[in-house]
Design an enzyme around this catalytic site. Structure first.
Site, PDB file in Angstrom:
ATOM      1  N   TYR A  55      40.768  53.721  53.242  1.00 31.84           N
ATOM      2  CA  TYR A  55      39.612  52.828  53.241  1.00 31.84           C
ATOM      3  C   TYR A  55      38.386  53.555  53.802  1.00 31.84           C
ATOM      4  O   TYR A  55      38.344  53.914  54.979  1.00 31.84           O
ATOM      5  CB  TYR A  55      39.884  51.571  54.066  1.00 31.84           C
ATOM      6  CG  TYR A  55      40.954  50.654  53.504  1.00 31.84           C
ATOM      7  CD1 TYR A  55      41.369  50.740  52.178  1.00 31.84           C
ATOM      8  CD2 TYR A  55      41.555  49.688  54.303  1.00 31.84           C
ATOM      9  CE1 TYR A  55      42.359  49.910  51.671  1.00 31.84           C
ATOM     10  CE2 TYR A  55      42.539  48.845  53.801  1.00 31.84           C
ATOM     11  CZ  TYR A  55      42.933  48.966  52.484  1.00 31.84           C
ATOM     12  OH  TYR A  55      43.911  48.137  51.982  1.00 31.84           O
ATOM     13  N   SER A 206      44.522  40.253  48.624  1.00 31.65           N
ATOM     14  CA  SER A 206      43.609  39.666  47.630  1.00 31.65           C
ATOM     15  C   SER A 206      43.939  38.222  47.281  1.00 31.65           C
ATOM     16  O   SER A 206      43.971  37.845  46.106  1.00 31.65           O
ATOM     17  CB  SER A 206      43.578  40.509  46.345  1.00 31.65           C
ATOM     18  OG  SER A 206      42.410  40.249  45.590  1.00 31.65           O
ATOM     19  N   PRO A 207      44.169  37.360  48.286  1.00 34.78           N
ATOM     20  CA  PRO A 207      44.457  35.954  47.993  1.00 34.78           C
ATOM     21  C   PRO A 207      43.263  35.217  47.380  1.00 34.78           C
ATOM     22  O   PRO A 207      43.440  34.165  46.768  1.00 34.78           O
ATOM     23  CB  PRO A 207      44.814  35.376  49.367  1.00 34.78           C
ATOM     24  CG  PRO A 207      44.086  36.248  50.339  1.00 34.78           C
ATOM     25  CD  PRO A 207      44.152  37.616  49.743  1.00 34.78           C
ATOM     26  N   LEU A 208      42.065  35.796  47.541  1.00 38.35           N
ATOM     27  CA  LEU A 208      40.872  35.207  46.913  1.00 38.35           C
ATOM     28  C   LEU A 208      40.553  35.877  45.584  1.00 38.35           C
ATOM     29  O   LEU A 208      39.485  35.654  45.017  1.00 38.35           O
ATOM     30  CB  LEU A 208      39.665  35.316  47.857  1.00 38.35           C
ATOM     31  CG  LEU A 208      39.796  34.593  49.200  1.00 38.35           C
ATOM     32  CD1 LEU A 208      38.502  34.720  50.004  1.00 38.35           C
ATOM     33  CD2 LEU A 208      40.158  33.130  49.007  1.00 38.35           C
ATOM     34  N   ALA A 209      41.479  36.690  45.095  1.00 38.95           N
ATOM     35  CA  ALA A 209      41.345  37.331  43.779  1.00 38.95           C
ATOM     36  C   ALA A 209      40.032  38.087  43.642  1.00 38.95           C
ATOM     37  O   ALA A 209      39.280  37.903  42.688  1.00 38.95           O
ATOM     38  CB  ALA A 209      41.485  36.290  42.666  1.00 38.95           C
ATOM     39  N   GLY A 211      37.284  37.806  45.124  1.00 38.14           N
ATOM     40  CA  GLY A 211      36.091  36.961  45.153  1.00 38.14           C
ATOM     41  C   GLY A 211      36.042  35.874  44.111  1.00 38.14           C
ATOM     42  O   GLY A 211      35.225  34.946  44.212  1.00 38.14           O
ATOM     43  N   LEU A 213      37.964  33.434  43.737  1.00 42.72           N
ATOM     44  CA  LEU A 213      38.332  32.144  44.320  1.00 42.72           C
ATOM     45  C   LEU A 213      37.566  31.852  45.612  1.00 42.72           C
ATOM     46  O   LEU A 213      37.969  30.994  46.388  1.00 42.72           O
ATOM     47  CB  LEU A 213      39.841  32.117  44.593  1.00 42.72           C
ATOM     48  CG  LEU A 213      40.731  32.255  43.357  1.00 42.72           C
ATOM     49  CD1 LEU A 213      42.190  32.387  43.752  1.00 42.72           C
ATOM     50  CD2 LEU A 213      40.536  31.062  42.410  1.00 42.72           C
ATOM     51  N   GLY A 215      34.433  30.745  45.713  1.00 40.61           N
ATOM     52  CA  GLY A 215      33.392  29.743  45.487  1.00 40.61           C
ATOM     53  C   GLY A 215      32.080  30.360  45.069  1.00 40.61           C
ATOM     54  O   GLY A 215      31.143  29.652  44.672  1.00 40.61           O
TER      55      GLY A 215
END
Length: 339
Positions: A55, A206-209, A211, A213, A215
């Site tokens: 990273y 990456s649970p928010l895919a 970005g 998910l 919003g």
């Protein structure tokens, strides 16, 4: 904040993990900003921080090390290795030669004498399981790592590694870190059943895919997230898979509204609801991002909401299968299946 046992290790970890991929040049995050995010996350009850040597070329590890200075023992510290660190051909992979050096480099950047969880970032097809597990076992016995795990391994490689550990009387992977979200549910088919079988902890990334998910991405609006600037293909609405994601997002937004939830709460609540998942890794770039994600720390989705999600993206379905990182090499390189 909820706490769960990390696999069969006995270690208690928060259901949300602070992921540090955005610390440094990737997310344009300064040391001051990174430290503030770490402080707020720890104050909110997060106790596991996840980073990797790759990273921002080591910047993330350096920032984490400075941010947790003086309170190292209060943090379950995780990092990863195996992805390329420069152009030198042997500064990558999961060989003994590289992992010994890579861990020493990570410990120096982190300002620590050990990490709690050391993860192989991707399966290395050129290195045997025995070679990798042997060096990881030695590093564990030397006290430099407490536990070790895998990241984004295909299910059959997880099984093979467990067999190799038993066959050769070596330590085993006790965690897996898969890509998992409402939009990418493929791991439900093979990976998560395997991790349950072997009692492994699961830290979903990456649970928010990326970005989708969060919003911030909605129909009729320009997509201007940080990642869309350098990963344009993943946000180009002319691509069918991205149109499918946007259609799903619009339907999911309705589900979230009717349930009185934000999209972030819906997304994180979905991932942490799976019985195989220990924690969801959040990767805030700003303090606002962190606060929005912390709001989901205690979110529990009802059966009706989970059923509504299943009706939009079915169990085991990946809306963008080409973006997965655990596809067997033979499916990506014709030479591997036609020689």
């Amino acid at each position: 904040m909820q706490y769960r046992t990390l696999g069969r290790t006995g270690v208690q970890v928060s259901s949300l993990v602070l992921g540090a991929m955005n610390f440094g040049k990737i997310g344009n995050t300064t040391q001051e900003e990174a430290t503030a995010i770490v402080d707020a996350a720890l104050d909110a009850g997060i106790n596991l921080i996840d980073t990797a040597d790759v990273y921002s070329g080591g910047q993330s590890e350096e920032m984490i090390g400075k941010a947790i200075a003086g309170r190292r023992d209060d943090v379950v510290l995780a990092t990863k290795a195996s992805l390329p660190m420069g152009d030198e051909r042997n500064h990558r992979g999961s060989s003994r030669r590289w992992l010994v050096t890579a861990l020493d480099n990570s410990l120096r950047r982190l300002g620590a004498d050990h990490v709690d969880l050391y993860q192989i970032h991707r399966w290395d097809p050129s290195t045997s399981d025995e070679e990798t597990l042997s060096v990881l076992t030695d590093l564990q016995r030397a006290g430099k790592i407490r536990y070790f795990g895998s990241s984004t391994f295909p299910a059959y490689r997880i099984v093979q590694a467990q067999w190799a550990a038993r066959e050769n009387h070596l330590g085993r992977y006790v965690t897996e870190q898969p890509n998992y979200s409402i939009l990418q549910r493929g791991v439900e088919t093979h990976v998560l059943p395997v991790t349950e079988e072997y009692g492994m902890g699961v830290l979903a990334w990456s649970p928010l895919a990326s970005g989708w998910l969060s919003g911030a991405i909605r129909a009729g609006q320009e997509i201007s997230t940080n990642r869309s600037g350098f990963m344009q293909q993943r946000y180009d609405i002319s691509i069918p898979a991205n149109r499918a994601k946007l259609d799903a997002v619009e339907q999911l937004a309705t589900v979230a509204d009717e349930a009185g939830l934000s999209m972030i709460q819906l997304a994180l609540g979905f991932v942490t609801a799976h019985p195989a998942v220990t924690s969801a890794i959040i990767g805030p770039r700003t303090m606002d991002h962190l606060h929005a994600q912390l709001a989901a720390a205690d979110t529990v989705l009802s059966a009706d909401v989970l059923d509504a999600i299943d009706a939009i993206v079915g169990p085991g379905v990946d809306l963008a299968a080409h973006e997965k990182n655990d596809t067997p090499p033979a499916l990506l390189d014709p030479a591997r299946r036609r020689r």
